[in-house]
Design a protein around this motif. Structure first.
Motif, mmCIF file in Angstrom:
data_model
loop_
_atom_site.group_PDB
_atom_site.id
_atom_site.type_symbol
_atom_site.label_atom_id
_atom_site.label_comp_id
_atom_site.label_asym_id
_atom_site.label_seq_id
_atom_site.Cartn_x
_atom_site.Cartn_y
_atom_site.Cartn_z
ATOM 1 N N SER A 1 35.341 36.124 44.102
ATOM 2 C CA SER A 1 35.575 36.552 42.720
ATOM 3 C C SER A 1 37.045 36.887 42.543
ATOM 4 C CB SER A 1 34.713 37.770 42.378
ATOM 5 O OG SER A 1 35.042 38.866 43.203
ATOM 6 N N GLY A 2 37.471 36.918 41.312
ATOM 7 C CA GLY A 2 38.831 37.315 41.022
ATOM 8 C C GLY A 2 39.703 36.200 40.483
ATOM 9 N N ARG A 3 39.314 34.960 40.746
ATOM 10 C CA ARG A 3 40.081 33.845 40.200
ATOM 11 C C ARG A 3 39.260 32.574 40.352
ATOM 12 N NH1 ARG A 3 45.452 33.137 43.256
ATOM 13 N NH2 ARG A 3 45.536 35.369 42.885
ATOM 14 N N THR A 4 39.778 31.491 39.839
ATOM 15 C CA THR A 4 39.112 30.202 40.011
ATOM 16 C C THR A 4 39.439 29.639 41.380
ATOM 17 O OG1 THR A 4 39.284 29.756 37.648
ATOM 18 C CG2 THR A 4 38.850 27.890 39.096
ATOM 19 N N PHE A 5 38.414 29.264 42.113
ATOM 20 C CA PHE A 5 38.607 28.845 43.488
ATOM 21 C C PHE A 5 38.469 27.344 43.693
ATOM 22 C CE2 PHE A 5 39.168 32.744 45.752
ATOM 23 C CZ PHE A 5 38.667 33.697 44.885
ATOM 24 N N ASN A 6 38.490 26.590 42.630
ATOM 25 C CA ASN A 6 38.252 25.165 42.819
ATOM 26 C C ASN A 6 39.448 24.423 43.395
ATOM 27 O OD1 ASN A 6 39.875 25.291 40.621
ATOM 28 N ND2 ASN A 6 38.638 23.955 39.335
ATOM 29 N N ARG A 7 40.550 25.105 43.667
ATOM 30 C CA ARG A 7 41.672 24.504 44.380
ATOM 31 C C ARG A 7 41.911 25.189 45.718
ATOM 32 N NH1 ARG A 7 43.474 19.485 42.768
ATOM 33 N NH2 ARG A 7 43.169 19.306 40.522
ATOM 34 N N TYR A 8 40.962 26.006 46.143
ATOM 35 C CA TYR A 8 41.143 26.798 47.342
ATOM 36 C C TYR A 8 40.292 26.271 48.492
ATOM 37 C CZ TYR A 8 43.916 30.469 45.186
ATOM 38 O OH TYR A 8 44.916 31.169 44.593
ATOM 39 N N THR A 9 40.934 26.125 49.646
ATOM 40 C CA THR A 9 40.219 25.828 50.876
ATOM 41 C C THR A 9 39.452 27.080 51.305
ATOM 42 O OG1 THR A 9 41.877 24.228 51.578
ATOM 43 C CG2 THR A 9 40.491 25.185 53.305
ATOM 44 N N MET A 10 38.235 26.872 51.797
ATOM 45 C CA MET A 10 37.434 27.993 52.277
ATOM 46 C C MET A 10 37.168 27.808 53.768
ATOM 47 S SD MET A 10 36.807 29.766 49.454
ATOM 48 C CE MET A 10 35.454 30.839 49.869
ATOM 49 N N GLY A 11 37.263 28.884 54.501
ATOM 50 C CA GLY A 11 37.039 28.803 55.939
ATOM 51 C C GLY A 11 36.130 29.906 56.440
ATOM 52 N N TRP A 12 35.518 29.619 57.581
ATOM 53 C CA TRP A 12 34.722 30.615 58.300
ATOM 54 C C TRP A 12 35.347 30.827 59.676
ATOM 55 C CZ3 TRP A 12 30.888 33.696 56.546
ATOM 56 C CH2 TRP A 12 30.220 33.328 55.368
ATOM 57 N N THR B 1 45.118 34.013 53.324
ATOM 58 C CA THR B 1 45.549 35.313 52.826
ATOM 59 C C THR B 1 44.382 36.245 52.537
ATOM 60 O OG1 THR B 1 47.490 34.307 51.802
ATOM 61 C CG2 THR B 1 46.807 36.471 50.966
ATOM 62 N N TYR B 2 43.303 35.669 52.013
ATOM 63 C CA TYR B 2 42.189 36.484 51.518
ATOM 64 C C TYR B 2 41.008 36.405 52.481
ATOM 65 C CZ TYR B 2 45.106 35.851 47.442
ATOM 66 O OH TYR B 2 46.176 35.813 46.588
ATOM 67 N N TRP B 3 40.491 37.576 52.826
ATOM 68 C CA TRP B 3 39.413 37.685 53.811
ATOM 69 C C TRP B 3 38.299 38.585 53.295
ATOM 70 C CZ3 TRP B 3 39.433 35.294 58.646
ATOM 71 C CH2 TRP B 3 40.619 34.627 58.985
ATOM 72 N N GLY B 4 37.095 38.271 53.720
ATOM 73 C CA GLY B 4 35.973 39.145 53.452
ATOM 74 C C GLY B 4 35.877 40.232 54.509
ATOM 75 N N GLN B 5 34.876 41.090 54.355
ATOM 76 C CA GLN B 5 34.725 42.214 55.268
ATOM 77 C C GLN B 5 33.924 41.836 56.512
ATOM 78 O OE1 GLN B 5 32.750 41.674 52.748
ATOM 79 N NE2 GLN B 5 30.708 41.946 53.625
ATOM 80 N N GLY B 6 33.286 40.691 56.483
ATOM 81 C CA GLY B 6 32.539 40.211 57.641
ATOM 82 C C GLY B 6 31.064 40.532 57.572
ATOM 83 N N THR B 7 30.274 39.718 58.241
ATOM 84 C CA THR B 7 28.837 39.954 58.367
ATOM 85 C C THR B 7 28.446 39.734 59.831
ATOM 86 O OG1 THR B 7 26.641 39.384 57.482
ATOM 87 C CG2 THR B 7 28.192 37.566 57.742
#
Length: 125
Positions: free
Chosen positions: A25-36, A113-119
């Protein structure tokens, strides 16, 4: 501000499956690579999988290739990680991350740059 929230972790027996989710959330992510990425106790955080903004390409770590599937739904700003045939060595905290990565290495932790808190994922033998 960008926020990533992972969910879907838990305790599972070896051989089982889990589906992790990461809602952005917070912006449009359709140009953002997502990683795990994942971090086991006493170990450094390591790359697991990544997916381009369009979903056209995916990259997997050799250690998990064939057992994991990364996917994304840009309409929901969500990325998923399906983990099958879980092994005890898959036990770790799993993090999702995102950034605009166009010409650099999408498997590198430093590119995000942006990370989640983890699961937490715990696999019992």
């Amino acid at each position: 501000q960008v926020q990533l929230v992972e969910s879907g972790g838990g305790l599972v027996q070896a051989g089982g499956s889990l589906r992790l989710s990461c809602a952005a959330s917070g912006r449009t992510f359709n140009r953002y690579t997502m990683g795990w990425f994942r971090q086991a106790p006493g170990k450094e955080r390591e790359f697991v999988a990544t997916i381009s903004w369009s979903g056209r390409w995916t990259i997997y770590s050799d250690s998990v290739k064939g057992r994991l599937t990364i996917s994304r739904d840009n309409a929901k700003n969500t990325v998923y990680l399906q983990i099958d045939s879980l092994k005890p060595e898959d036990t770790a905290v799993y993090y999702c991350a995102t950034d605009r990565i166009e010409y650099s290495d999408p498997t590198s932790i430093q590119e995000y740059t942006y990370w989640g808190q983890g699961t937490q994922v715990t696999v019992s033998s």
